[in-house]
Design a protein around this motif. Structure first.
Motif, PDB file in Angstrom:
ATOM      1  N   UNK A 176       3.598  11.888  20.273  1.00  0.00           N
ATOM      2  CA  UNK A 176       3.412  11.436  18.749  1.00  0.00           C
ATOM      3  C   UNK A 176       3.757  10.155  17.790  1.00  0.00           C
ATOM      4  N   UNK A 177       5.290  10.623  17.831  1.00  0.00           N
ATOM      5  CA  UNK A 177       5.697  10.265  17.229  1.00  0.00           C
ATOM      6  C   UNK A 177       5.576   8.164  17.270  1.00  0.00           C
ATOM      7  N   UNK A 178       5.549   8.114  18.562  1.00  0.00           N
ATOM      8  CA  UNK A 178       5.677   7.226  19.272  1.00  0.00           C
ATOM      9  C   UNK A 178       4.574   6.435  18.616  1.00  0.00           C
ATOM     10  N   UNK A 179       3.787   7.018  19.275  1.00  0.00           N
ATOM     11  CA  UNK A 179       1.430   5.912  18.417  1.00  0.00           C
ATOM     12  C   UNK A 179       1.938   6.405  17.630  1.00  0.00           C
ATOM     13  N   UNK A 180       2.585   6.507  16.570  1.00  0.00           N
ATOM     14  CA  UNK A 180       2.202   6.284  14.572  1.00  0.00           C
ATOM     15  C   UNK A 180       3.221   5.678  14.989  1.00  0.00           C
ATOM     16  N   UNK A 181       4.372   5.154  15.081  1.00  0.00           N
ATOM     17  CA  UNK A 181       4.580   4.045  14.579  1.00  0.00           C
ATOM     18  C   UNK A 181       4.634   2.857  15.620  1.00  0.00           C
ATOM     19  N   UNK A 182       4.455   2.772  16.612  1.00  0.00           N
ATOM     20  CA  UNK A 182       4.091   1.582  17.169  1.00  0.00           C
ATOM     21  C   UNK A 182       2.442   1.390  16.594  1.00  0.00           C
ATOM     22  N   UNK A 183       1.465   2.084  16.189  1.00  0.00           N
ATOM     23  CA  UNK A 183       0.662   1.871  15.619  1.00  0.00           C
ATOM     24  C   UNK A 183       0.462   1.506  14.133  1.00  0.00           C
ATOM     25  N   UNK A 184       1.136   1.819  13.182  1.00  0.00           N
ATOM     26  CA  UNK A 184       1.232   1.894  12.073  1.00  0.00           C
ATOM     27  C   UNK A 184       0.972   0.209  11.664  1.00  0.00           C
ATOM     28  N   UNK A 185       2.341  -0.635  11.922  1.00  0.00           N
ATOM     29  CA  UNK A 185       2.442  -1.796  11.336  1.00  0.00           C
ATOM     30  C   UNK A 185       1.032  -2.627  11.165  1.00  0.00           C
ATOM     31  N   UNK A 196      11.145   1.831   7.520  1.00  0.00           N
ATOM     32  CA  UNK A 196      11.920   0.700   8.330  1.00  0.00           C
ATOM     33  C   UNK A 196      10.867  -0.240   8.223  1.00  0.00           C
ATOM     34  N   UNK A 197       9.872   0.306   9.105  1.00  0.00           N
ATOM     35  CA  UNK A 197       8.609  -0.529   9.665  1.00  0.00           C
ATOM     36  C   UNK A 197       7.578  -1.462   8.865  1.00  0.00           C
ATOM     37  N   UNK A 198       7.973  -0.422   7.681  1.00  0.00           N
ATOM     38  CA  UNK A 198       6.410  -0.821   7.006  1.00  0.00           C
ATOM     39  C   UNK A 198       7.282  -0.919   5.268  1.00  0.00           C
ATOM     40  N   UNK A 199       8.121  -1.656   5.876  1.00  0.00           N
ATOM     41  CA  UNK A 199       9.048  -2.327   4.876  1.00  0.00           C
ATOM     42  C   UNK A 199       8.277  -2.815   3.367  1.00  0.00           C
ATOM     43  N   UNK A 200       7.004  -3.153   3.464  1.00  0.00           N
ATOM     44  CA  UNK A 200       6.656  -3.842   2.539  1.00  0.00           C
ATOM     45  C   UNK A 200       5.165  -3.022   1.462  1.00  0.00           C
ATOM     46  N   UNK A 255       0.722  -1.035  -0.142  1.00  0.00           N
ATOM     47  CA  UNK A 255      -0.277  -0.276   0.398  1.00  0.00           C
ATOM     48  C   UNK A 255       0.899   1.509   0.259  1.00  0.00           C
ATOM     49  N   UNK A 256       0.119   2.335   0.119  1.00  0.00           N
ATOM     50  CA  UNK A 256       0.977   3.581  -0.345  1.00  0.00           C
ATOM     51  C   UNK A 256       0.588   4.735   0.221  1.00  0.00           C
ATOM     52  N   UNK A 257       1.258   5.420   1.006  1.00  0.00           N
ATOM     53  CA  UNK A 257       0.826   5.803   2.411  1.00  0.00           C
ATOM     54  C   UNK A 257       1.255   7.197   2.269  1.00  0.00           C
ATOM     55  N   UNK A 258       0.375   8.647   2.255  1.00  0.00           N
ATOM     56  CA  UNK A 258       1.357  10.116   2.344  1.00  0.00           C
ATOM     57  C   UNK A 258       1.167  10.322   4.194  1.00  0.00           C
ATOM     58  N   UNK A 259       2.340  11.717   4.621  1.00  0.00           N
ATOM     59  CA  UNK A 259       2.760  11.524   5.767  1.00  0.00           C
ATOM     60  C   UNK A 259       1.667  13.367   5.369  1.00  0.00           C
ATOM     61  N   UNK A 260       0.536  13.799   5.718  1.00  0.00           N
ATOM     62  CA  UNK A 260       0.268  14.803   5.753  1.00  0.00           C
ATOM     63  C   UNK A 260       1.309  15.508   6.061  1.00  0.00           C
ATOM     64  N   UNK A 261       1.246  17.199   6.210  1.00  0.00           N
ATOM     65  CA  UNK A 261       2.402  17.953   6.529  1.00  0.00           C
ATOM     66  C   UNK A 261       2.678  18.479   7.608  1.00  0.00           C
ATOM     67  N   UNK A 262       1.588  17.573   8.443  1.00  0.00           N
ATOM     68  CA  UNK A 262       1.836  18.328  10.079  1.00  0.00           C
ATOM     69  C   UNK A 262       2.506  17.235  10.745  1.00  0.00           C
ATOM     70  N   UNK A 263       2.273  16.154   9.880  1.00  0.00           N
ATOM     71  CA  UNK A 263       3.208  15.059  10.953  1.00  0.00           C
ATOM     72  C   UNK A 263       4.765  14.894  11.114  1.00  0.00           C
ATOM     73  N   UNK A 264       5.214  14.391  11.464  1.00  0.00           N
ATOM     74  CA  UNK A 264       6.885  14.918  12.467  1.00  0.00           C
ATOM     75  C   UNK A 264       7.610  14.240  10.907  1.00  0.00           C
ATOM     76  N   UNK A 265       8.320  14.823  10.400  1.00  0.00           N
ATOM     77  CA  UNK A 265       8.994  14.518   9.149  1.00  0.00           C
ATOM     78  C   UNK A 265       9.737  13.594   9.672  1.00  0.00           C
ATOM     79  N   UNK A 266      10.510  13.786  11.233  1.00  0.00           N
ATOM     80  CA  UNK A 266      11.084  12.278  11.336  1.00  0.00           C
ATOM     81  C   UNK A 266      10.878  11.629  11.475  1.00  0.00           C
TER      82      UNK A 266
END
Length: 143
Positions: free
Chosen positions: A93-102, A19-23, A1-12
Motif C-alpha cells: 500500500x505504501x509503495x503504491x501511494x508513494x509511487x503514484x502521488x507525484x 519528501x517526494x511532494x516537496x512543493x 496544493x494541500x494534501x490530507x491523509x485520512x486516518x486509515x492511511x499508514x502514518x509511515x
C-alpha cells in the motif's frame, strides 16, 4: 496544493510523501489532531484547508450520502485498497501511494475541477524476478 491523509492511511507514508511532494503541503489526520472525526466532518472541515484527500476508504462511494458530501466538498478524492493484510499489505500500500502521488499531483494541478482518483495496487507477484544462477545462469554471469 494541500494534501490530507485520512486516518486509515499508514502514518509511515507521511514523511515519505513530504519528501517526494516537496512543493506541496502534506498532513495526516493524526498530526493535525482530527483523529476520530467522522468522514463527513473531515470533509466539511477540510474545505478551504485542503485540496486533496487520500484515503483507504474506497467504499465511500457505496454510500450515496457520503458520495454527495464528497462532491459538495469539491476536494480531489484519492483512494486505494490494501488488498493484503499484515506487513506485506502495508508495504504494498505504501509503495503504491508513494509511487503514484507525484504524477497524481501533477495531473491534479492542471485539472479544471474536482477529480476522483483510484490508485491501482502493486502486484506482488510481478514486481521482481529471482534467478538461480546455478540452474539458469544469465549471460553476464561468470562461468
Amino acid at each position: 496544493m494541500r494534501v490530507l491523509l485520512d486516518e486509515d492511511v499508514p502514518e509511515q507514508v507521511l514523511q515519505v510523501l513530504r519528501h517526494v511532494l516537496r512543493r506541496h503541503t502534506v498532513d495526516h489526520i493524526h498530526s493535525i489532531k482530527w483523529s476520530g472525526k467522522k468522514d463527513s466532518q473531515v470533509l466539511h472541515d477540510a474545505v478551504g484547508r485542503y485540496d486533496v484527500l487520500v484515503t483507504n476508504n474506497y467504499r465511500q462511494f457505496d454510500d450515496p450520502d457520503e458520495t454527495s458530501k464528497i462532491k459538495k466538498s469539491g476536494i480531489h478524492h484519492v483512494s486505494y485498497r490494501q488488498r493484503q493484510s499484515g506487513l506485506t499489505g502495508l508495504a504494498l500500500a505504501i509503495g503504491a501511494i508513494v509511487a503514484s502521488m507525484p504524477q497524481i499531483m501533477a495531473d491534479l494541478e492542471v485539472a479544471g475541477g474536482q477529480r476522483l482518483v483510484a490508485i491501482r495496487g502493486i502486484d506482488p507477484t510481478k514486481r521482481f524476478t529471482i534467478t538461480d544462477p546455478r540452474r539458469d545462469p544469465p549471460r553476464y554471469w561468470p562461468r
